[in-house]
Design a protein around this motif. Structure first.
Motif, mmCIF file in Angstrom:
data_model
loop_
_atom_site.group_PDB
_atom_site.id
_atom_site.type_symbol
_atom_site.label_atom_id
_atom_site.label_comp_id
_atom_site.label_asym_id
_atom_site.label_seq_id
_atom_site.Cartn_x
_atom_site.Cartn_y
_atom_site.Cartn_z
ATOM 1 N N SER A 1 0.814 -1.229 0.000
ATOM 2 C CA SER A 1 0.000 0.000 0.000
ATOM 3 C C SER A 1 0.839 1.266 0.000
ATOM 4 C CB SER A 1 -0.939 -0.015 1.214
ATOM 5 O OG SER A 1 -0.174 0.021 2.398
ATOM 6 N N TRP A 2 2.154 1.114 0.039
ATOM 7 C CA TRP A 2 3.018 2.297 0.006
ATOM 8 C C TRP A 2 3.104 2.825 -1.426
ATOM 9 C CZ3 TRP A 2 7.247 3.695 3.802
ATOM 10 C CH2 TRP A 2 6.927 3.255 5.104
ATOM 11 N N PRO A 3 3.468 4.092 -1.569
ATOM 12 C CA PRO A 3 3.613 4.626 -2.928
ATOM 13 C C PRO A 3 4.789 3.979 -3.666
ATOM 14 C CG PRO A 3 4.207 6.275 -1.267
ATOM 15 C CD PRO A 3 3.611 5.100 -0.531
ATOM 16 N N SER A 4 4.714 4.036 -4.972
ATOM 17 C CA SER A 4 5.811 3.518 -5.786
ATOM 18 C C SER A 4 7.089 4.272 -5.468
ATOM 19 C CB SER A 4 5.479 3.696 -7.270
ATOM 20 O OG SER A 4 4.358 2.900 -7.596
ATOM 21 N N GLY A 5 8.218 3.590 -5.753
ATOM 22 C CA GLY A 5 9.510 4.223 -5.518
ATOM 23 C C GLY A 5 10.271 3.504 -4.418
ATOM 24 N N VAL A 6 11.485 4.002 -4.142
ATOM 25 C CA VAL A 6 12.352 3.363 -3.151
ATOM 26 C C VAL A 6 12.148 4.023 -1.785
ATOM 27 C CG1 VAL A 6 14.743 2.876 -2.501
ATOM 28 C CG2 VAL A 6 14.055 2.756 -4.911
ATOM 29 N N HIS A 7 11.966 3.210 -0.772
ATOM 30 C CA HIS A 7 11.829 3.669 0.612
ATOM 31 C C HIS A 7 12.824 2.909 1.484
ATOM 32 C CE1 HIS A 7 7.866 5.201 -0.666
ATOM 33 N NE2 HIS A 7 7.718 4.033 -1.256
ATOM 34 N N LEU A 8 13.287 3.539 2.540
ATOM 35 C CA LEU A 8 14.047 2.790 3.540
ATOM 36 C C LEU A 8 13.065 1.864 4.259
ATOM 37 C CD1 LEU A 8 16.903 2.541 4.780
ATOM 38 C CD2 LEU A 8 16.172 4.127 6.558
ATOM 39 N N LEU A 9 13.453 0.631 4.440
ATOM 40 C CA LEU A 9 12.586 -0.305 5.171
ATOM 41 C C LEU A 9 12.273 0.301 6.539
ATOM 42 C CD1 LEU A 9 11.368 -3.261 4.995
ATOM 43 C CD2 LEU A 9 13.321 -3.918 6.411
ATOM 44 N N PRO A 10 11.009 0.326 6.951
ATOM 45 C CA PRO A 10 10.674 0.977 8.223
ATOM 46 C C PRO A 10 11.469 0.412 9.400
ATOM 47 C CG PRO A 10 8.675 0.512 6.984
ATOM 48 C CD PRO A 10 9.805 -0.129 6.240
ATOM 49 N N ALA A 11 11.851 1.323 10.283
ATOM 50 C CA ALA A 11 12.653 0.931 11.444
ATOM 51 C C ALA A 11 11.924 -0.104 12.290
ATOM 52 C CB ALA A 11 12.993 2.163 12.282
ATOM 53 N N ALA A 12 10.611 -0.035 12.317
ATOM 54 C CA ALA A 12 9.872 -0.976 13.161
ATOM 55 C C ALA A 12 10.070 -2.410 12.689
ATOM 56 C CB ALA A 12 8.386 -0.626 13.160
ATOM 57 N N VAL A 13 10.181 -2.593 11.376
ATOM 58 C CA VAL A 13 10.409 -3.935 10.840
ATOM 59 C C VAL A 13 11.807 -4.420 11.236
ATOM 60 C CG1 VAL A 13 10.471 -5.350 8.757
ATOM 61 C CG2 VAL A 13 8.843 -3.432 8.923
ATOM 62 N N ALA A 14 12.785 -3.536 11.062
ATOM 63 C CA ALA A 14 14.148 -3.905 11.443
ATOM 64 C C ALA A 14 14.231 -4.192 12.932
ATOM 65 C CB ALA A 14 15.112 -2.786 11.059
ATOM 66 N N ASP A 15 13.532 -3.383 13.714
ATOM 67 C CA ASP A 15 13.577 -3.593 15.164
ATOM 68 C C ASP A 15 12.989 -4.949 15.551
ATOM 69 O OD1 ASP A 15 14.784 -1.200 15.542
ATOM 70 O OD2 ASP A 15 13.091 -0.207 16.526
ATOM 71 N N ARG A 16 11.953 -5.358 14.842
ATOM 72 C CA ARG A 16 11.386 -6.678 15.158
ATOM 73 C C ARG A 16 12.427 -7.772 14.939
ATOM 74 N NH1 ARG A 16 6.332 -4.831 12.807
ATOM 75 N NH2 ARG A 16 6.743 -5.960 10.870
ATOM 76 N N ALA A 17 13.161 -7.674 13.842
ATOM 77 C CA ALA A 17 14.189 -8.682 13.578
ATOM 78 C C ALA A 17 15.290 -8.618 14.636
ATOM 79 C CB ALA A 17 14.778 -8.477 12.182
ATOM 80 N N ALA A 18 15.691 -7.407 14.985
ATOM 81 C CA ALA A 18 16.748 -7.268 15.992
ATOM 82 C C ALA A 18 16.301 -7.864 17.321
ATOM 83 C CB ALA A 18 17.120 -5.797 16.160
ATOM 84 N N ARG A 19 15.026 -7.651 17.654
ATOM 85 C CA ARG A 19 14.537 -8.207 18.927
ATOM 86 C C ARG A 19 14.526 -9.730 18.899
ATOM 87 N NH1 ARG A 19 10.649 -4.279 18.758
ATOM 88 N NH2 ARG A 19 11.355 -2.491 19.958
ATOM 89 N N LEU A 20 14.245 -10.305 17.744
ATOM 90 C CA LEU A 20 14.289 -11.765 17.639
ATOM 91 C C LEU A 20 15.705 -12.284 17.878
ATOM 92 C CD1 LEU A 20 11.989 -12.364 14.527
ATOM 93 C CD2 LEU A 20 11.430 -12.726 16.938
ATOM 94 N N VAL A 21 16.695 -11.533 17.400
ATOM 95 C CA VAL A 21 18.080 -11.956 17.610
ATOM 96 C C VAL A 21 18.466 -11.818 19.071
ATOM 97 C CG1 VAL A 21 20.487 -11.418 17.079
ATOM 98 C CG2 VAL A 21 18.782 -11.474 15.247
ATOM 99 N N LEU A 22 18.015 -10.747 19.700
ATOM 100 C CA LEU A 22 18.366 -10.535 21.111
ATOM 101 C C LEU A 22 17.718 -11.597 22.001
ATOM 102 C CD1 LEU A 22 18.127 -6.679 21.089
ATOM 103 C CD2 LEU A 22 20.183 -7.995 21.601
ATOM 104 N N GLY A 23 16.665 -12.207 21.489
ATOM 105 C CA GLY A 23 16.097 -13.384 22.179
ATOM 106 C C GLY A 23 15.167 -13.004 23.334
#
Lengths: 372, 372, 372, 372
Positions: free
Chosen positions: C350-372
């Motif tokens: 649903s985001w507009p066309s074009g290049v966006h930085l992946l939202p920080a919230a998504v990255a944070d979810r992955a980081a939290r999974l690594v931190l365990g």
């Protein structure tokens, strides 16, 4: 830290270690006709920049970024250079505001601010201003709410400011100040760094190099991963506080360490802040229990049957209880301010209104002057 | 690690990085008439030293310090140089002892040992020997019990051996080998270093530089103070094991980590040893629970419902599962052995019987050759 | 580096060290109906991500980011998981392009790319695609020239990718690979790091921790100031090359070290690259003088009477001659790819066309999974 | 550094950070009947030790190790504790000698010295003395020439003194003092450390952690190899001086940097000493050219057309221009002195005459008290 010496002697010493500022001064365009309003700390380290501006023909008004950091001898010296400066150490709020109002009244053409006071006081609509500079994150935040009538160039977020000053100088000077103020080392002590932005990273590195067992707290998971990659433990705030012998805050957030959380910290913990505000630690609660002041900058606080040592009253340790930046490293700052002011006078005024990052080419010129 | 390559190609590469050894070879006194018995690891890195000795006119017998480290290609190459070498890879104890006995029978005039086998086998009374060298702490300990008929020069305790090899090379190569063998990093992992002598210090430093959260155990309080001064936590063995993700032993003491103590370590802990023995870890108990061998050098041991990964079977990680010392750093070792052998031939024989530290002047000559 | 082992055994070991990927797999939304085109290195480390995607119901097409890194055993294993994969190791350009064309023809709904091949091949107008991911700086650059019909989320520039992988892993793995490939250490050697971005910083830190005397070259004055603040010498390229014993490039720029500049480097200099291209060093000129290949990954080049040792043919040292990332650290990468794919399927479209930085919230979810 | 404060306030603060000393005091055997002559720096940090000795029943005489370090307030405080102390700040040589003679006349039973003045003054034949302690390398050297009538226990060479104080504290405090005294940092500056014993190693490490580009000079080839293994450049003294911006001597040798060698150093070089003597730098020649004293502890010397900044007059920087050791780290020193004095009183007197290393068991007891 030698603050009693006559400003002229300090300046003579300072000038030996600020060759880039001298080169930037020599390279300034003529500024005759410019009226520049500078809002900054009125400290000896800023003098060479003012001298350069007046030397290039500008009329200059100086206002204090914070009356607590104004040195009267510096103000007097600036007056001798032809700078209009009404500020005095410890000006009460009314006088402080009046000084700023008078400078605004003079009709500046360029601004160079630390904290955006003049822009905020005029809603960003200061009529004759062609362009401005802003040096602090706080100022940038305040500008974001204004409908600016002129461009303002942000130099706080330049890599050379974040990467050098915030990343290296603050941490090292904070740890040096810790040792100076307390007379105590951190060898083998468990140091908890709260906040792992650029400042916190520098603090953690410096504490490790001073021999501490360092742990890091940060709510951002990416920051904790980064700290872990350098071998710092990354406990929760509660876990970290429960075993910390020294707590150093660098979050930029008021009340980052609440009084309740601090209750679990061991007896005899040292508490200091290196973030820009003065309220990251629970200063009010701590000060309610002060029982002594054994050394300048150290307060003994007895709370819930445990002793806490509050340093520099929770204000920024390296500035409030130490000398701030070394002379030589400030050379980049004043050289950059001069390069940026020259840019304002010649090109900056033609940029659109609003906040812009100072162009990399301007920062690079200053960096090259430092590299010699 | 390239052990399959023809020795000659390895030697050609090695010689590019051992200029000090070449200079020491050129500076050797004539050794015609000397019969030298060398007990060492029959590895390619030792070849240039043998070539130098035979090149200077000596008759040389080579025996294996440990049949497990003998490389048949190296033995064959040495034979080609005129060295008398009967050792073969994996010689059983009887043949190993017979090889040594034959070399002793030849009537050596000088000894160069790693482990003092020849001296021990003859009660230190080898008749024609004028002087000897000993390279290991184990050998020095064994010589202490003998009534030596000749002087033996200890070079294990030289500052350049303890301070360089033991302090730096072992730690770095152990961490590199950990990554190579496991395919896993130590970033952010809690590494417990058991034993904080020179080797342990190097291991702790290397683990920190590889990104680990490092703690150190040592029964000596002075060692714990020293570790604390570098910011390493210094828990008791029980506390440290309870939270360790990687355990690296470097104590020089068998059974330094008893099986019972290890029971508290977290599931999935890695266990490796870098001390000189192979029994610092509870190898027998661990091997009783081996359930898999997922990569060369890694055994999965299931004990009491928890998984432990035993590396290199508890033998010295950097040697048993890695290449040992880098070629260039071995240059100092072989240059020193040559300088020391020259000293034996010219001066050492006139020293009184017993064990002496190799004179600093001899070590300094080798160090100067390395500095170039 | 164990590449010969059966993929299943490697996977079993890998899975012990990728718990975050397992958690991210379990947290995936249902992907039934999605057709996902993944362009990546077909290495064992990517398998768990593919297994998670097919496990969540997606149809998946896999194409090679680079035929040189495809492992046939991995491709076979992926086929077993139901992934459509035609790629084989070393596919010639025609077949490589045909594979991609076939996958495009299948009408993907989501893209996950390393290098943007599919987007470029279709001018960014791939009809059924709702959203995509891009993992590389090169891909981001290529996308900038396209009129994209869908949003693409850039995760190369996330702080956790730049700050962890680029900043720490590449440097450490490059130095480990240097020692593995050459058999030589850098203790006391003068190492010149060319390029002081995140990768160069990690390389400089790792080289120092391996015992080297490190200097840094970078045309950007701010980078030189930053390097100087950590005590690295910052000569010009000419000065630095004139005394370097090891040169490590990390500029991201082809021909960063011209052949002419290299002429002044001392005899016996080692040359390796850790930047993403393979042409930072003057590979063609060096290879014109190859006289030998003493160890895998080492070429001896004789040029102008001096010897240069070219490692890994100038390709990225840690990947071309080493194992790339350790297994455990790759857990963040695959966990992040899964979190990001879930985001694409549920919100990203649903985001507009074009290049966006992946939202920080998504990255944070992955980081939290690594931190365990 | 707070030297003006009343001693009692300083002591109250100090006692918070010297728990091991308090425990050692509590564990002292009864000393009634002992007459102890202590020769040490009469600084506040020594007070708890004196209080412990008198508290255990001993009669104590205190003499100054150096009249320049005597603080009159401390002397007065000691008198209040019952210690016999005639020393005053800046005592001229005659009075200094008379004070010592009077204390000797009192007939001590035990000695605790820093520099061996009492032993030297009596040729080592002080009649009633059963045993003594010596804390300095200089004192040990002086004792070597005497025919001692009693055992003296050397604690300067204990690993916990060499490895902690000399190795860590001196270097860190020297660098902190450099910044405090000059107002200038070492970020990016070329620092030459002359002398690479334990003190020099600590200085080099600290300078690197403060951001300097560090090189090391030492005539011993083994020291140069060790420095090289940590990535420090190891030029000759002439090469190093030619490019040094800061020179820090730690050789223990007078005239380690001759005036002639210094002539090649760049304009504006800083010169400081951290070795125990005050003549490692060419102080006389430098002082012949002094033209200013811009800050306390800084002399501007113009020599041969170049400027040199001499710090602390060439005396030990951390002591002469800084606070010496932090309070907390001195806890080990005074705890050790108390444990050692208890050992003298109970066991030491039965050892043979001559110099012995203080038994490790005594040092371990003190270390354990510090570890808590």
């Amino acid at each position: 830290m030698n603050r009693e010496g006559p400003v002229e002697a300090e300046l003579a010493w300072l000038e030996r270690f600020t060759p880039a500022t001298a080169r930037a001064a020599a390279a300034l365009p003529g500024l005759t006709g410019e009226r520049i309003l500078v809002v900054c700390h009125l400290d000896v380290k800023m003098v060479p920049m003012f001298a350069a501006l007046t030397g290039a023909g500008a009329e200059v008004w100086a206002c204090a970024a914070n009356p607590a950091t104004t040195r009267d001898q510096v103000a007097a010296h600036l007056t001798g250079l032809g700078v209009r400066v009404a500020a005095r150490a410890g000006d009460p709020p009314g006088r402080h505001a009046a000084n700023l109002a008078a400078a605004i009244q003079a009709g500046p053409t360029l601004l160079s601010e630390m904290g955006a006071d003049a822009s905020v006081a005029t809603g960003g609509r200061l009529p004759g201003v062609r362009a401005g500079l802003e040096a602090t994150g706080t100022g940038i935040d305040r500008l974001a709410g204004l409908d600016l009538a002129y461009p303002v160039f942000n130099w706080d977020d330049l890599p050379i400011k974040q990467g050098l000053h915030n990343r290296h100088l603050v941490g090292l000077m904070a740890l040096i100040t810790f040792v100076n103020v307390t007379g105590v080392s951190v060898f083998g002590r468990r140091v908890l760094v709260v906040g792992y932005g650029p400042v916190g990273r520098g603090v953690a590195d410096a504490a490790r190099s001073f021999g501490a067992v360092v742990e890091v707290c940060d709510p951002a998971p990416g920051a904790r991963l980064a700290a872990g990659h350098l071998g710092f433990g990354t406990p929760s705030l509660a876990e970290g506080l429960a075993r910390a012998e020294v707590v150093l805050t660098a979050t930029g957030v008021d009340h980052a360490v609440p009084a309740a959380a601090l209750a679990a910290a061991p007896d005899g913990v040292f508490l200091a802040n290196v973030g820009h505000g003065s309220l990251e630690l629970p200063v009010a609660e701590l000060r309610a229990g002060v029982t002594g002041n054994p050394r300048p900058g150290v307060e003994v606080c007895e709370l819930g049957g445990r002793t806490r040592y509050l340093l520099a009253g929770g204000a920024m340790l390296n500035l409030a209880a130490g000398p701030g930046d070394p002379f030589d490293t400030f050379d980049l700052v004043t050289a950059l301010m001069l390069e940026a002011t020259g840019f304002l006078a010649t090109e900056g005024g033609s940029w659109p209104s609003g906040v812009h990052l100072l162009p990399a080419a301007v920062a690079d010129r200053a960096a090259r002057l430092v590299l010699g």
